[in-house]
Design a protein around this motif. Structure first.
Motif, PDB file in Angstrom:
ATOM      1  N   VAL A 127      -0.610   2.923  12.185  1.00 34.75           N
ATOM      2  CA  VAL A 127      -0.289   3.740  11.011  1.00 34.75           C
ATOM      3  C   VAL A 127      -1.571   4.221  10.347  1.00 34.75           C
ATOM      4  O   VAL A 127      -1.729   5.417  10.052  1.00 34.75           O
ATOM      5  N   TRP A 128      -2.509   3.317  10.114  1.00 36.09           N
ATOM      6  CA  TRP A 128      -3.748   3.692   9.440  1.00 36.09           C
ATOM      7  C   TRP A 128      -4.587   4.635  10.284  1.00 36.09           C
ATOM      8  O   TRP A 128      -5.298   5.487   9.757  1.00 36.09           O
ATOM      9  N   GLY A 129      -4.488   4.515  11.603  1.00 38.06           N
ATOM     10  CA  GLY A 129      -5.188   5.457  12.477  1.00 38.06           C
ATOM     11  C   GLY A 129      -4.689   6.872  12.271  1.00 38.06           C
ATOM     12  O   GLY A 129      -5.477   7.820  12.156  1.00 38.06           O
ATOM     13  N   TYR A 130      -3.367   7.033  12.196  1.00 37.76           N
ATOM     14  CA  TYR A 130      -2.799   8.362  11.955  1.00 37.76           C
ATOM     15  C   TYR A 130      -3.111   8.871  10.550  1.00 37.76           C
ATOM     16  O   TYR A 130      -3.378  10.056  10.353  1.00 37.76           O
ATOM     17  N   ILE A 131      -3.080   7.990   9.572  1.00 38.47           N
ATOM     18  CA  ILE A 131      -3.419   8.393   8.204  1.00 38.47           C
ATOM     19  C   ILE A 131      -4.868   8.877   8.148  1.00 38.47           C
ATOM     20  O   ILE A 131      -5.161   9.920   7.573  1.00 38.47           O
ATOM     21  N   ASP A 132      -5.772   8.124   8.771  1.00 33.37           N
ATOM     22  CA  ASP A 132      -7.181   8.514   8.783  1.00 33.37           C
ATOM     23  C   ASP A 132      -7.387   9.853   9.492  1.00 33.37           C
ATOM     24  O   ASP A 132      -8.156  10.698   9.034  1.00 33.37           O
ATOM     25  N   MET A 168       0.845  -1.188   0.000  1.00 31.22           N
ATOM     26  CA  MET A 168       0.000   0.000   0.000  1.00 31.22           C
ATOM     27  C   MET A 168       0.878   1.234   0.000  1.00 31.22           C
ATOM     28  O   MET A 168       1.851   1.298   0.715  1.00 31.22           O
ATOM     29  N   VAL A 169       0.542   2.192  -0.808  1.00 27.00           N
ATOM     30  CA  VAL A 169       1.258   3.462  -0.814  1.00 27.00           C
ATOM     31  C   VAL A 169       0.296   4.584  -0.479  1.00 27.00           C
ATOM     32  O   VAL A 169      -0.896   4.486  -0.717  1.00 27.00           O
ATOM     33  N   THR A 170       0.833   5.617   0.092  1.00 22.42           N
ATOM     34  CA  THR A 170       0.040   6.759   0.501  1.00 22.42           C
ATOM     35  C   THR A 170       0.645   8.011  -0.097  1.00 22.42           C
ATOM     36  O   THR A 170       1.846   8.221  -0.002  1.00 22.42           O
ATOM     37  N   ALA A 171      -0.169   8.835  -0.690  1.00 24.28           N
ATOM     38  CA  ALA A 171       0.310  10.122  -1.209  1.00 24.28           C
ATOM     39  C   ALA A 171       0.274  11.133  -0.077  1.00 24.28           C
ATOM     40  O   ALA A 171      -0.691  11.190   0.669  1.00 24.28           O
ATOM     41  N   ILE A 172       1.329  11.897   0.033  1.00 23.64           N
ATOM     42  CA  ILE A 172       1.374  12.942   1.046  1.00 23.64           C
ATOM     43  C   ILE A 172       0.936  14.237   0.379  1.00 23.64           C
ATOM     44  O   ILE A 172       1.608  14.731  -0.502  1.00 23.64           O
ATOM     45  N   ASN A 173      -0.182  14.771   0.817  1.00 20.78           N
ATOM     46  CA  ASN A 173      -0.709  16.011   0.269  1.00 20.78           C
ATOM     47  C   ASN A 173      -0.695  15.965  -1.259  1.00 20.78           C
ATOM     48  O   ASN A 173       0.035  16.697  -1.913  1.00 20.78           O
ATOM     49  N   VAL A 174      -1.483  15.094  -1.808  1.00 18.10           N
ATOM     50  CA  VAL A 174      -1.488  14.802  -3.237  1.00 18.10           C
ATOM     51  C   VAL A 174      -1.612  16.052  -4.092  1.00 18.10           C
ATOM     52  O   VAL A 174      -1.010  16.143  -5.146  1.00 18.10           O
ATOM     53  N   LYS A 175      -2.349  17.049  -3.655  1.00 14.88           N
ATOM     54  CA  LYS A 175      -2.590  18.235  -4.463  1.00 14.88           C
ATOM     55  C   LYS A 175      -1.305  19.023  -4.730  1.00 14.88           C
ATOM     56  O   LYS A 175      -1.170  19.644  -5.761  1.00 14.88           O
ATOM     57  N   THR A 219       7.667   2.584   5.079  1.00 18.08           N
ATOM     58  CA  THR A 219       8.436   3.800   5.344  1.00 18.08           C
ATOM     59  C   THR A 219       7.776   4.622   6.438  1.00 18.08           C
ATOM     60  O   THR A 219       8.446   5.155   7.328  1.00 18.08           O
ATOM     61  N   ILE A 220       6.462   4.719   6.384  1.00 17.79           N
ATOM     62  CA  ILE A 220       5.720   5.456   7.411  1.00 17.79           C
ATOM     63  C   ILE A 220       5.916   4.781   8.765  1.00 17.79           C
ATOM     64  O   ILE A 220       6.161   5.445   9.778  1.00 17.79           O
ATOM     65  N   LYS A 221       5.794   3.460   8.804  1.00 14.58           N
ATOM     66  CA  LYS A 221       5.965   2.722  10.059  1.00 14.58           C
ATOM     67  C   LYS A 221       7.362   2.924  10.625  1.00 14.58           C
ATOM     68  O   LYS A 221       7.524   3.137  11.826  1.00 14.58           O
ATOM     69  N   LYS A 222       8.366   2.886   9.765  1.00 12.48           N
ATOM     70  CA  LYS A 222       9.742   3.052  10.222  1.00 12.48           C
ATOM     71  C   LYS A 222       9.958   4.464  10.768  1.00 12.48           C
ATOM     72  O   LYS A 222      10.565   4.638  11.833  1.00 12.48           O
ATOM     73  N   GLN A 223       9.473   5.473  10.056  1.00 14.05           N
ATOM     74  CA  GLN A 223       9.638   6.861  10.482  1.00 14.05           C
ATOM     75  C   GLN A 223       9.009   7.098  11.851  1.00 14.05           C
ATOM     76  O   GLN A 223       9.580   7.782  12.686  1.00 14.05           O
ATOM     77  N   GLY A 224       7.814   6.556  12.065  1.00 17.86           N
ATOM     78  CA  GLY A 224       7.120   6.760  13.324  1.00 17.86           C
ATOM     79  C   GLY A 224       7.517   5.793  14.417  1.00 17.86           C
ATOM     80  O   GLY A 224       7.140   5.956  15.573  1.00 17.86           O
ATOM     81  N   GLY A 225       8.262   4.756  14.048  1.00 20.06           N
ATOM     82  CA  GLY A 225       8.652   3.758  15.034  1.00 20.06           C
ATOM     83  C   GLY A 225       7.495   2.848  15.432  1.00 20.06           C
ATOM     84  O   GLY A 225       7.513   2.250  16.504  1.00 20.06           O
ATOM     85  N   TRP A 226       6.494   2.732  14.569  1.00 24.25           N
ATOM     86  CA  TRP A 226       5.329   1.916  14.881  1.00 24.25           C
ATOM     87  C   TRP A 226       5.506   0.507  14.346  1.00 24.25           C
ATOM     88  O   TRP A 226       6.108   0.286  13.309  1.00 24.25           O
ATOM     89  N   LYS A 227       4.936  -0.438  15.057  1.00 21.75           N
ATOM     90  CA  LYS A 227       4.986  -1.834  14.633  1.00 21.75           C
ATOM     91  C   LYS A 227       3.641  -2.296  14.071  1.00 21.75           C
ATOM     92  O   LYS A 227       3.568  -3.224  13.302  1.00 21.75           O
ATOM     93  N   SER A 228       2.585  -1.631  14.465  1.00 22.61           N
ATOM     94  CA  SER A 228       1.230  -2.042  14.089  1.00 22.61           C
ATOM     95  C   SER A 228       0.721  -1.278  12.870  1.00 22.61           C
ATOM     96  O   SER A 228       0.797  -0.051  12.811  1.00 22.61           O
TER      97      SER A 228
END
Length: 61
Positions: free
Chosen positions: A31-36, A1-8, A18-27
């Motif tokens: 990650v999806w909670g923060y994205i939402d 899964m990929v996520t666009a950062i501020n697509v506009k 990459t998001i998980k590594k940056q935030g230090g999250w394992k779950s």
């Protein structure tokens, strides 16, 4: 899964690992909670309204 950062305004695409590594999250759920939560601000009509009001009163964005 990929996520666009501020697509506009950004051409950057970031993968979930990459998001998980940056935030230090394992779950993935964390990650999806923060994205939402972030989408509440990026997918919000308020940005359009503020931009339009700024144009009407002549202030820069």
């Amino acid at each position: 899964m990929v996520t666009a950062i501020n697509v506009k305004s950004s051409p950057y695409i970031v993968g979930e690992p990459t998001i998980k590594k940056q935030g230090g999250w394992k779950s993935d759920a964390t990650v999806w909670g923060y994205i939402d939560e972030g989408r509440l601000f990026t997918d919000n009509v308020t940005h359009t309204l503020i931009d339009r009001i700024s144009e009407l009163i002549g202030r820069p964005k």
